[in-house]
Structure formats: C-alpha cells, structure tokens
Motif scaffolding. Structure first.
Motif, PDB file in Angstrom:
ATOM      1  N   LYS A 179      31.012  51.598  39.343  1.00  0.00           N
ATOM      2  CA  LYS A 179      30.652  50.263  39.822  1.00  0.00           C
ATOM      3  C   LYS A 179      29.125  50.192  39.844  1.00  0.00           C
ATOM      4  CE  LYS A 179      32.916  48.120  43.131  1.00  0.00           C
ATOM      5  NZ  LYS A 179      33.372  47.611  44.480  1.00  0.00           N
ATOM      6  N   PRO A 180      28.514  49.395  38.965  1.00  0.00           N
ATOM      7  CA  PRO A 180      27.044  49.363  38.873  1.00  0.00           C
ATOM      8  C   PRO A 180      26.367  48.832  40.128  1.00  0.00           C
ATOM      9  CG  PRO A 180      28.071  48.470  36.895  1.00  0.00           C
ATOM     10  CD  PRO A 180      29.163  48.596  37.913  1.00  0.00           C
ATOM     11  N   GLY A 181      27.039  48.028  40.938  1.00  0.00           N
ATOM     12  CA  GLY A 181      26.445  47.488  42.149  1.00  0.00           C
ATOM     13  C   GLY A 181      27.500  47.209  43.188  1.00  0.00           C
ATOM     14  N   LEU A 182      27.043  46.985  44.437  1.00  0.00           N
ATOM     15  CA  LEU A 182      28.001  46.794  45.518  1.00  0.00           C
ATOM     16  C   LEU A 182      28.864  45.562  45.295  1.00  0.00           C
ATOM     17  CD1 LEU A 182      25.736  47.626  48.608  1.00  0.00           C
ATOM     18  CD2 LEU A 182      27.470  49.086  47.549  1.00  0.00           C
ATOM     19  N   LEU A 183      28.290  44.492  44.707  1.00  0.00           N
ATOM     20  CA  LEU A 183      29.014  43.238  44.544  1.00  0.00           C
ATOM     21  C   LEU A 183      29.590  43.081  43.143  1.00  0.00           C
ATOM     22  CD1 LEU A 183      26.535  40.883  46.449  1.00  0.00           C
ATOM     23  CD2 LEU A 183      28.551  42.078  47.338  1.00  0.00           C
ATOM     24  N   LEU A 184      29.454  44.100  42.298  1.00  0.00           N
ATOM     25  CA  LEU A 184      29.942  44.021  40.927  1.00  0.00           C
ATOM     26  C   LEU A 184      31.306  44.677  40.824  1.00  0.00           C
ATOM     27  CD1 LEU A 184      26.642  44.871  39.002  1.00  0.00           C
ATOM     28  CD2 LEU A 184      27.629  42.619  39.429  1.00  0.00           C
ATOM     29  N   PRO A 185      32.119  44.275  39.825  1.00  0.00           N
ATOM     30  CA  PRO A 185      33.453  44.872  39.665  1.00  0.00           C
ATOM     31  C   PRO A 185      33.370  46.274  39.071  1.00  0.00           C
ATOM     32  CG  PRO A 185      33.020  43.308  37.902  1.00  0.00           C
ATOM     33  CD  PRO A 185      31.853  43.193  38.846  1.00  0.00           C
ATOM     34  N   TRP A 186      34.490  46.993  39.178  1.00  0.00           N
ATOM     35  CA  TRP A 186      34.579  48.313  38.562  1.00  0.00           C
ATOM     36  C   TRP A 186      34.558  48.159  37.046  1.00  0.00           C
ATOM     37  CZ3 TRP A 186      34.070  52.534  41.475  1.00  0.00           C
ATOM     38  CH2 TRP A 186      34.385  52.447  42.827  1.00  0.00           C
ATOM     39  N   SER A 187      33.818  49.029  36.385  1.00  0.00           N
ATOM     40  CA  SER A 187      33.769  48.995  34.928  1.00  0.00           C
ATOM     41  C   SER A 187      35.095  49.477  34.359  1.00  0.00           C
ATOM     42  CB  SER A 187      32.620  49.854  34.403  1.00  0.00           C
ATOM     43  OG  SER A 187      32.805  51.208  34.806  1.00  0.00           O
ATOM     44  N   SER A 188      35.425  49.035  33.207  1.00  0.00           N
ATOM     45  CA  SER A 188      36.673  49.437  32.558  1.00  0.00           C
ATOM     46  C   SER A 188      36.377  49.709  31.084  1.00  0.00           C
ATOM     47  CB  SER A 188      37.727  48.343  32.717  1.00  0.00           C
ATOM     48  OG  SER A 188      37.269  47.127  32.119  1.00  0.00           O
ATOM     49  N   PRO A 189      37.152  50.574  30.453  1.00  0.00           N
ATOM     50  CA  PRO A 189      38.249  51.341  31.052  1.00  0.00           C
ATOM     51  C   PRO A 189      37.710  52.550  31.817  1.00  0.00           C
ATOM     52  CG  PRO A 189      37.999  51.941  28.763  1.00  0.00           C
ATOM     53  CD  PRO A 189      36.991  50.839  29.018  1.00  0.00           C
TER      54      PRO A 189
END
Length: 819
Positions: free
Chosen positions: A271-281
């Motif tokens: 997760k690049p930041g606290l408010l950003l989504p988890w990267s996928s895959p």
C-alpha cells in the motif's frame, strides 16, 4: 543533552521549584543555576512530576544516565529510583519495563556519581519522560542523559498474531513476543514494536536464549498451525514514509525434529500510502528448496522487486506444524532515489553503531559512524593490550617465585558450571501475564505462582561482593566431599596468617580400619573408619573425648588415583584450609596421607552421625511428656544444639569463610555430655562439617544442573539462586532454614510442597519483592520470637539480616526464655 545535541528548547518539565532549577538544568554533568531540575510538587505519593525530552525524530535508545544535584557540594537532592515513559507520536505513552516486568529503575545513591542503566529491552521513541520516585515526602532533583542513535528503519509498528506455547516433554517453551509495546486484542498484537526488530538473532536450538535469566524460546516469536486455525501467519508493517522495497530478510528456525520448519512461501501486498488502496496483484514468493531442507536457523532473503509502499502485509505459509521467526529486516530506498538503503537491525546488546554480519546496514552520509567505529576498535585494542600486559606480569611472578605465604593462597576455581536456560525446560509456566510486561502469557494450565516468570538462569558463582568480603578469594572443595566452596580470607588479613599454616600431620595408612562407605563425590569417596589406638600416634592431636583403649571414629576422604592435576591441587588446598579451622564446633582435620596415592584426608567423625538423621528418629517433647519407649528430644536441647551451630558459624564468619551448604545434614552429633536416656537434659556436642553433599542419602536435597553440578536450592538465599552471590549473609539465610529443620525435627524437607522449579520461581518473587514470596511456615513448637529470628534471616535485603554473633547471643540468652 550534555553536548548540546538536544537543545534546551526540546526539554520540558511538569513543573520547577524555582527559576534556577527549571527544565534546562536537567542536563547531566552541568551545574548551572542550582545544578539540576527539581520539580515544584512532591513526587510522593503521586509520582506525576516528570522531565521530558523531545528527540525531534525516532531514536533507538539503549542507555540512560542519571545524576543528582551536587551544586559544588551544596546539593543534597537525588532520585533513588525513577520510571521511564516514552512515545513515538506524542499521543500514546508507554511505560518502559525490563524483560521481567519491572518498571522501576534504580537511580542514584548520592548527588555526584553518574549511574548508567542499560535499557533491556531498548526502546524506539521520539519523546522520553523521566518520573523521579520516592518512598516518602522528600526533595528530589535530577539530571539525565540519553544514549542511542537515529532509528533509520522508519518502522513505526507491526501487527502480528500473539505467539503460542510449545510443550516439549511436558515443559513449556514460550514463543510470545515478550517485549512488544503495543496493544493486544482478540489474539492479535498491534500498534507497537517488539522482538521481530530487536536485533537479537535466535540460534539453532530455539530453547536456548542469548539473554540471561529468561525463559526457553525467548529469542523467537512462534505460532502453531493448529492453535492459529489457519494455514498462514499474517504480519503487517507500517512505516513513516513511502519507500521502495527491494529485499526482505526473515531469520527463521528450521528444527525438523520438533515439527518446526521455515515458511513454504510468502505472499505480500503493498500500500503506497495510508489512504491509497492495496496494489494488485499480490507478490507471491516461494522459499527455495535448499532452505526448506537446511536444519539450521538463518536469514532467508526474499526479493520484493522495488515496489513502493508505506504499509506491507505479508502472509507466511506454514510448511509444518510450527513456524518460528526471530528477526525481519528490509532493504529499501526512498522512491525518488536509486540508491539502496538498508533498514538496520539494531542489536539489543547496545551495539547500535556496529553492523551485524550478513545483515543490511543503514548508511547515513551525514553521520560519524565510521569515526565512532574506529574509536571503539581502538579502545578495544587498547584494553586487550592492557589485559595482555597484566597476564604477562602474573605469569612471570609465578615463574620467578612467590613468598611462602602465597603458596597457601588459593586461586579461583568455580565448581558450578554456567546455568543455561536449556536446563530449565521443566520450569512451570507463569500465570496471568500481560504480554506488555515481557513475561510469559497465560495460555495453558495455571502455575502455582500467579504473575511469576520462570527465573531460569543462575549466573556462574562470583567471589563474594559484599564490602567486607572484598579481600576473600574462592577455592573449590569439590574433589571428594561434593561441591562446597568456601570463601577464604586473604593472607594479608590479621587472622589467620601464613605463619599459622603448619605442615599437615602425616598419618600412617595402616592405622585406619574401614567400617563403611559414607558416600562419594566427583573425584573420590568418603569412608567411615576407626583408629584403634589414637593415643599411640605422635602426629595426632590429642586428647579427644575417647577413653584410653577405645577406637576413634574418623571420616576419611580419598582422592581417586586417576584424578586430574587440578583436582589433586584442590585436594591439598582443602587440607591446608581445614587445618586452619580450630573451633569446638567445627570438624577438625586430624591428618593426611599424601606420601603416596591415593591421597587421603582424615577428619574427626561424631559417634551419633549427622544431625538430620539424629533428629528425624526423635519426637520433640511437649507438655504432655515423652512417648513410651520412643527417643525424644526437648526444646532446650534443640536450642542448645542450634546455639552451637551458630557459634561455629560465628567463628567461620569472623575469618570471612563462607560455608555455602549449611544444613542439618552437614552437622555432626557427638555423644551426650549429660544424663543418659533421651535428650531431656543432656547436651550433645554439635560440629559443622562439609561432606553432606557426597552422600547418596541426601541426593534429593540438591538440584542437579544439566546432569553435573548440584545446588542445595532449598537452603539457598534468593541472591545465590539468581546471581550466584554467596556471602556470610547467605549463610545466615541457610542457618534460618537449618533452624526450621531442627524445630520440625527433620520430619520434612524445606518447602516440601514445592517442586525444585517452584523454589526457583519463589526466589524470583523475593527478587521482585511484590509481596508474593513464600516463607517457611512456623513450626508448631516454635515460639513467635524465635520465628521472627528466622524471618529476619530470610530478609530480602542481605544487609538487614542478623550477624551470627547476634544469632548466637539470641539463642544463648533469649530463646530459652520463650518456652
């Protein structure tokens, strides 16, 4: 603080007594104003006053120092103890505790000396508060200093499941994160840092630890697939800023025989930041086959591909029933650069500036790390050179000869090997532990002592450290009679001196008539013999309480012919020491047989045997009178015997000798001096001996360490068990237990309701002094005044225990009036 790295503007305080004692006066070794920070309010009983330091960024702190208000000799205020609280964000405050749950740090004893305290475990914090403590209303002032380095990891917290308890042959191995400083809810720990980032790498045997006096499994955080109820362990890492992660190293255990294997694969999300989504895959990584087969513990490197993240979540898949992880570290770099930075694993033994072999190291171009390392290396080399010179001088002193007095000066021989935590797998689990306290958690059956961690490690024995024992050397008398060790006074002391060491009388072997074998020790045996005509031996000191024509009972210690050279030297030293002990209540050395092998020592023996066996076959007389045809003993007779033991110990303590194994089994009983028929009025002579440990009859009185050394832990003071510290004060403790034995007529073993491991746990309770320690109960026939004497012998503070002179005086004057 002292060198100005921390400016005065970053120091705050809850209050100040005056302008001249305000917060900036809290810098250690500075004497401006009135020479220290002094709070306006009383620190007792609220303990709410504090001195706070803002480090401006996260730091790894391994050492703190404190000092009182000296003010060029005019100051009188200092803090005898204090608490530390720290915070990483300024909102959540954590109370520091050591590895055994103690949160009170011992401070200063005067106004001028600097007291340094290792923080074990060390802390990662931006804000630190010092809370001075007092046991009464009094003036308290404080100066402080902090030692540490920048926390370059950037890790703020990690979240992981609570570790589990493994049972090996019924013995618990605690695999919890015992230094975790966050919160725990529903079996998950979050919001803190702990052992996964403390820099201590676990070894191949996960039951052995690198810290002293901690429980088996301390170096690892471990999970059971069955207890966890899922096929993987999820760990989440939160960092200060976004970074590019290149490699993750996981130090894991692979002990195949116990169902412990490294994880089979790892799946990580970023997760690049606290408010950003988890990267996928998700990134899925398999552990190489050679790592799965290798049974050793080691770091496993996993490539992360340079992915940016501020939060990582990794799932470690089980490869067997158990997964054990000691450390996790990362190679990373800020996303805007291409240079790889390593997150350091800072060592918990305060080597914070030294890189660990085989692990990534933080590089900070603005730091003076290289200079510091160079200085440390230079200091170490200088110390090694000094040690080499000292050893060389001692060697040539031996070569060139010594004064005659030094020929009898005993050298240091430790008869007890180091007590490692692996020897205590049978210790009972602790109950009701809070994981934040660094103690084993409650997960299985409750133990006998709530809130008590195993206190496993016994340090190797030290020379007595109490001031008036400072000149005493230690010599081991383990050769024949067991593992007794006596503290021997330096030959420069007034009594006895080298001039008192006359040649030992040589006795002819043919005069010794074997009667029975009493026992055996590590290097020899002890036999009961008779000398048929003792008056005919010119070398034998006489008279004895033996009528002419009657044989004399003696104990003969025989050294095995194949004993080592060191054992032979110790045997001869023991003889020289015993020959100097001339007291009516100490067993005397009568002579030696050293002209040929096997070497023998001949000591007197008492016709009624040892005091334990003598008393255990008797009934203590009460007001109802004696039991018909049953051997009896009266209260006055017992007190008379105890007084004789105290007299003998008073003599030993006057010479700074430490017995180390005082008990009824090591006291011998002679023939009755008064009337016959029981002991209602007659007094029997008692003499202190030292070979009870060699007798198989008393094997159950000793706790065996790793199948080798044995310790009489039920008679030992708490400082002996936990720190290996033997002094006359610890002999006083053992005398209290011996007196308890006598008034119980040796009908049961001390602490008979406790196992050996629980006795060791009880020593830990004395150390913590939380009021949970267990004392021997008052015997039925024991007056309260005499029991109070026993309790004083078991005082936690060795300085407050009575002297043998006081005990002897009490038993001869006061104890008889208590009936």
């Amino acid at each position: 603080m002292e060198d100005g790295t921390i400016p005065d503007s970053d120091i705050t305080a809850s209050s100040a007594w005056s302008d001249s004692t305000e917060k900036e006066r809290g810098n250690r070794d500075k004497g401006e104003g009135d020479g220290a920070w002094c709070p306006a309010g009383a620190v007792f009983p609220s303990a709410s006053e504090y001195l706070q330091v803002d480090l401006r960024s996260l730091h790894f702190l391994a050492l703190v120092g404190t000092q009182g208000r000296h003010a060029d000799g005019h100051g009188r205020e200092f803090a005898r103890s204090y608490r530390l609280r720290y915070s990483r964000d300024g909102r959540t405050w954590i109370t520091w505790k050591d590895r055994w749950g103690q949160e009170v740090v011992s401070g200063n004893e005067n106004t001028y000396d600097v007291v340094l305290k290792d923080l074990g475990p060390p802390i990662v914090a931006r804000y630190v508060r010092f809370y001075p403590l007092a046991d009464r209303v009094m003036s308290v002032c404080l100066r402080v200093e902090l030692y540490g380095c920048l926390w370059n990891d950037g890790l703020l917290m990690y979240t992981a499941p609570v570790g589990h308890v493994m049972h090996l042959s019924g013995s618990p191995v605690y695999l919890n994160d015992s230094t975790y400083d966050g919160s725990i809810e529903s079996g998950v720990q979050f919001g803190g840092l702990g052992q996964l980032f403390d820099g201590v790498l676990g070894g191949n045997d996960f039951t052995e630890t690198k810290e002293l006096r901690v429980w088996p499994g301390y170096d690892y955080l471990g999970w059971s697939r069955e207890a966890l109820g899922q096929g993987s362990v999820d760990i989440e890492f939160h960092f200060e800023k976004t970074r590019s992660f290149h490699t993750m190293q996981v130090h894991s255990n692979n002990h195949h025989t116990q169902g412990v294997r490294v994880f089979s694969k790892v799946e990580c999300q970023f997760k690049p930041g606290l408010l950003l989504p988890w990267s996928s895959p998700p990134l899925s990584l398999a552990v190489p086959l050679e790592d799965l087969k290798d049974p050793s513990s080691r770091p496993i490197s996993l490539p992360l591909g340079g992915r940016p993240a501020q939060i990582l979540r990794c799932q470690f898949a089980f490869a067997d029933r158990w997964m054990l992880i000691s450390e996790i570290s990362f190679f990373s770099a800020p996303p805007s650069t291409t240079t790889s930075l390593a997150f350091p694993q800072v060592r918990a033994d305060f080597d914070a500036m030294t890189p660990r072999a085989g692990l990534p190291v933080a590089k900070d171009d603005s730091s003076n790390t290289a200079i510091l390392i160079g200085c440390l290396v230079g200091i170490i080399l200088l110390l090694l050179a000094v040690i080499a010179v000292i050893l060389w001088r001692q060697y040539w002193k031996k070569i060139l000869g010594k004064p005659l007095s030094q020929l009898f000066h005993p050298s240091l021989h430790s008869s007890i090997p180091p007590f490692t935590t692996s020897s205590l797998l049978s210790l009972p689990p602790a109950c009701g532990m809070d994981l934040e306290k660094g103690l084993p958690p409650t997960q299985e059956e409750p133990p006998p002592y709530p809130d008590a961690p195993p206190y496993p490690a016994l340090s190797p024995p030290f020379p007595a450290s109490v001031p008036h024992y400072a000149e005493a050397d230690i010599v081991s008398l383990q050769g024949v009679s067991g593992n007794n060790t006596y503290a021997v006074p330096a030959l420069t002391s007034p009594s006895p001196t080298a001039a008192d060491c006359t040649p030992l009388p040589e006795l002819p072997r043919h005069c010794l008539v074997f009667k029975e074998k009493l026992g055996e020790g590590q290097f020899g045996e002890v036999h009961l013999c008779e000398i048929e005509s003792p008056q005919d031996l010119p070398n034998l000191e006489f008279p004895f309480n033996v009528r002419k024509g009657r044989p004399l009972l003696v104990a003969v210690k025989i050294l095995r012919p194949d004993a080592s050279k060191n054992a032979r030297n110790d045997f001869l030293k023991e003889g020289k020491i015993l020959s100097r002990l001339k007291d009516p209540n100490i067993i005397s050395l009568l002579g030696v047989c050293v002209s040929s092998d096997p070497l023998c020592m001949v000591t007197e023996y008492m016709e009624s045997g040892d005091l334990n066996q003598y008393l255990s076959h008797r009934v203590l007389l009460d007001k109802t009178g004696p039991t018909h045809n049953t051997p009896t003993i009266s209260y006055p007779a017992l007190i008379a015997m105890a007084s004789q033991i105290a007299s003998g110990m008073k003599f030993l303590s006057s010479l700074n000798f430490v017995h180390r194994d005082l008990a009824t089994r090591n006291c011998l009983v002679g023939g009755e001096k008064g009337e016959s028929g029981g002991d209602r009025g007659g007094e029997r002579p008692i003499k202190i001996a030292d070979f009870g440990m060699s007798r198989n009859l008393y094997a159950g009185d000793y706790y065996r360490i790793q199948g080798r050394a044995v310790l009489p832990i039920r008679w030992m003071a708490w400082e002996c068990i936990l720190m290996g510290k033997f002094t006359t004060a610890s002999d006083v403790w053992a005398f209290g237990v011996t007196l308890w034995e006598m008034l119980s007529v040796c009908q049961e073993q001390p602490y008979s309701n406790l196992t050996d491991e629980q006795v060791i746990d009880n020593a830990g309770e004395f150390f913590r002094d939380h009021g949970r320690q267990v004392y021997l109960s008052r015997p039925d026939v024991c007056p309260q005044g005499l029991y109070d004497l026993m309790l004083s012998c078991w005082n936690r503070d060795c300085k407050l225990r009575p002297s043998f002179a006081h005990i002897h005086s009490f038993l001869t004057e006061d104890a008889m009036n208590m009936v």
